[in-house]
Design an enzyme around this catalytic site. Structure first.
Site, PDB file in Angstrom:
ATOM      1  N   VAL A  11       0.894  -1.180  -0.180  1.00 55.53           N
ATOM      2  CA  VAL A  11      -0.048   0.111  -0.014  1.00 55.53           C
ATOM      3  C   VAL A  11       0.973   1.300   0.081  1.00 55.53           C
ATOM      4  CG1 VAL A  11      -1.804   1.229   1.165  1.00 55.53           C
ATOM      5  CG2 VAL A  11      -2.018  -1.096   0.856  1.00 55.53           C
ATOM      6  N   GLU A 152      -7.648   2.300   1.822  1.00 60.55           N
ATOM      7  CA  GLU A 152      -6.994   1.940   0.490  1.00 60.55           C
ATOM      8  C   GLU A 152      -7.921   0.608  -0.218  1.00 60.55           C
ATOM      9  OE1 GLU A 152      -4.722   3.338  -1.412  1.00 60.55           O
ATOM     10  OE2 GLU A 152      -5.542   1.818  -2.825  1.00 60.55           O
ATOM     11  N   ASN A 209     -14.200  -5.437   2.120  1.00 56.02           N
ATOM     12  CA  ASN A 209     -13.459  -6.486   2.055  1.00 56.02           C
ATOM     13  C   ASN A 209     -14.251  -7.809   2.495  1.00 56.02           C
ATOM     14  OD1 ASN A 209     -11.246  -5.551   0.759  1.00 56.02           O
ATOM     15  ND2 ASN A 209      -9.828  -5.796   2.394  1.00 56.02           N
ATOM     16  N   LEU A 251     -17.503 -13.582  -8.625  1.00 52.90           N
ATOM     17  CA  LEU A 251     -18.528 -14.449  -8.926  1.00 52.90           C
ATOM     18  C   LEU A 251     -17.626 -15.954  -9.372  1.00 52.90           C
ATOM     19  CD1 LEU A 251     -22.067 -13.406  -9.522  1.00 52.90           C
ATOM     20  CD2 LEU A 251     -21.208 -14.200  -7.479  1.00 52.90           C
ATOM     21  N   CYS A 261      -5.226  -9.948   2.652  1.00 49.75           N
ATOM     22  CA  CYS A 261      -6.179  -9.024   2.855  1.00 49.75           C
ATOM     23  C   CYS A 261      -7.648  -9.743   3.616  1.00 49.75           C
ATOM     24  CB  CYS A 261      -6.631  -8.133   1.794  1.00 49.75           C
ATOM     25  SG  CYS A 261      -5.076  -7.099   1.274  1.00 49.75           S
ATOM     26  N   LYS A 321      -3.006 -15.477  -6.363  1.00 57.84           N
ATOM     27  CA  LYS A 321      -3.913 -15.310  -7.495  1.00 57.84           C
ATOM     28  C   LYS A 321      -2.816 -14.854  -8.476  1.00 57.84           C
ATOM     29  CE  LYS A 321      -4.526 -10.503  -6.696  1.00 57.84           C
ATOM     30  NZ  LYS A 321      -5.448  -9.025  -6.707  1.00 57.84           N
TER      31      LYS A 321
END
Ligand code: UGA
Length: 431
Positions: A11, A152, A209, A251, A261, A321
């Site tokens: 961040v 953020e 989140n 989805l 996070c 990811k």
């Protein structure tokens, strides 16, 4: 404007660099001397597309500097961003000791009016505590300052784009003076700027989140119903997502959310609620669906392979990811650990995260620099991250390289009909 950013993690580094890019003078501070030395030499500690070039450009043009000296940043800046980490404690609550330390340091060096912005993800009421800490520790009690909550919303992998093109900018503030300065600061970025009270801004972050995590757990739970009934989760998600009230994004059923996070923020929000006197049962279910999803996938692997012992198994994708090298809470970790316990021979490939993976995964794993090399003679291919290069892979080549054409896809990147036509034994999620 003269800005300092304390904490150069994801961040802080992206925020500081982006604010320099739009013309501000930015001092980025971290107490990790090696990190600052590397940054001064142009070495970026994280993999984030576009960040290297942007850091270099702004350093070369004199708008971005790095230092370990907090005093230098505080004295020379009107706006001070707190971007230090707030790691989870063993009971799920956020550890705010880094935030407190920074607040004390700011109090020590503050010399005139400053806006102190909390950008770290923190529980509601943290800004109040930051203000209190500065007031207690400040020597010259006549110096004025405002504390602001400005959460953020950037995603790893698209951090620069998200920062430069925000959907919204949330400013939790109770001073008109600070609100006007921040309005001016953020104007060049566009995006809707909303001014809220400080506590609302803090809750917006955890609620956003948690909501996104809930969307993922919801679709993962529906994927289980699809498996049990013979429906196809991709079709179901499309049919749901085209309703604009639901939306198509987030989805994608898979092996659950990971990263630094969602897992941390969902459990922190459960704790925050508990402390305030509300039992957020819904979020407890979001967590348990998420944990179960990866276990369900591991069972799928075991069911497909029957005996895992001594089989050569390839895992494509290690990071939590695509487009990041971040291994924090990556679903690949429990999958690989379980297969190793069952004595499989693990061969893995990830385009960027092998080095970071070596720090967190057990030793007896063979890492490859090429996705096809990792497949030679393999009895199963497991897809744990949906990198683009896997989506574009040559299916015939995959089949020819493997000793058994078994693909167990945790991210639904291939079409089951095509896989069947090509002669694969193909298992995916919710279809
Ligand atoms: C997330 C939020 O998206 C950001 O808005 C927020 O600023 C950030 O957390 C943060 O608090 O700092 P990030 O963790 O980088 O960003 O990654 P996401 O793209 O949100 O993905 C999170 C996880 O959800 C990944 O493991 C991903 O594989 C999973 N996911 C995402 C799914 O399983 N299905 C989906 O449809 C979408």
């Amino acid at each position: 404007m003269n800005i300092c950013v304390i904490g150069t993690g994801y961040v802080g580094l992206v925020t500081g660099t982006s604010l320099a890019e739009i013309g501000n003078s930015v001092i980025c501070i971290d107490n990790d001397e090696k990190k600052i030395k590397d940054l001064k030499n142009g070495k970026i500690p994280i993999y984030e597309p576009g960040l290297d070039e942007m850091v270099k450009k702004n350093v070369d043009e004199g708008r971005l500097v790095f230092t370990t000296e907090i005093k230098e940043g505080v004295v020379n800046s009107q706006i001070i961003f707190i971007c230090v980490s707030t790691p989870p404690r063993s009971d799920g609550r956020a550890d705010l000791s880094f935030v407190e330390n920074v607040a004390r340091s700011i109090a020590k060096h503050i010399n005139e009016y400053k806006i102190i912005i909390d950008k770290s993800t923190v529980p509601v009421e943290t800004s109040e505590k930051v203000e209190e800490t500065i007031k207690r520790n400040i020597k010259d009690k006549t110096i004025d300052f405002d504390v602001v909550s400005n959460p953020e919303f950037l995603r790893e992998g698209t951090a620069i784009y998200d920062t430069m093109h925000p959907d919204r900018i949330v400013i939790g503030v109770n001073s008109k003076k600070a609100a006007d300065i921040l309005d001016k600061l953020y104007k060049p970025l566009g995006g809707e700027l909303i001014i809220t009270n400080i506590k609302s801004a803090e809750i917006i972050k955890h609620a956003s989140n948690s909501f996104l995590a809930m969307k993922i757990s919801f679709i993962n739970a529906v994927s289980r119903i699809c498996e049990l009934s013979g429906a196809n989760i991709k079709e179901v998600a499309l049919g749901m997502g085209l309703d604009q009230r639901i939306g198509r994004r987030f989805l994608n059923a898979g092996i659950g959310y990971g990263g630094s996070c969602f897992p941390k923020d969902v459990s922190a929000f459960i704790k925050i609620s508990e402390e305030l006197g509300y039992d957020f049962n819904l979020l407890k279910s979001v967590e348990s669906v998420n944990k179960d999803q990866v276990q369900h996938f591991i069972k799928k692997i075991e069911k497909t392979l029957w005996i895992v012992k001594d089989k050569k198994i390839t895992v494509w994708g290690l990071a939590f990811k695509p487009d990041t090298d971040d291994m924090r809470n990556a679903p690949s970790i429990p999958i690989i650990e379980t297969l190793l316990k069952d004595c499989a021979k693990l061969h893995v490939y990830d385009p960027v995260s092998s080095e970071k993976a070596k720090e967190v995964l057990p030793d007896n794993i063979t890492y490859h620099d090429n996705m096809y090399d990792a497949l030679k003679g393999s009895e199963a291919l497991i897809i744990a991250t949906e990198w683009d290069e896997f989506k574009k892979a040559d299916l015939d080549k995959i089949k020819n390289l493997m000793s058994q054409p078994i693909v167990i896809d945790g991210r639904n990147i291939y079409d089951p009909l095509i896989m069947k036509e090509k002669g694969f034994i193909y298992t995916s999620i919710g279809r």
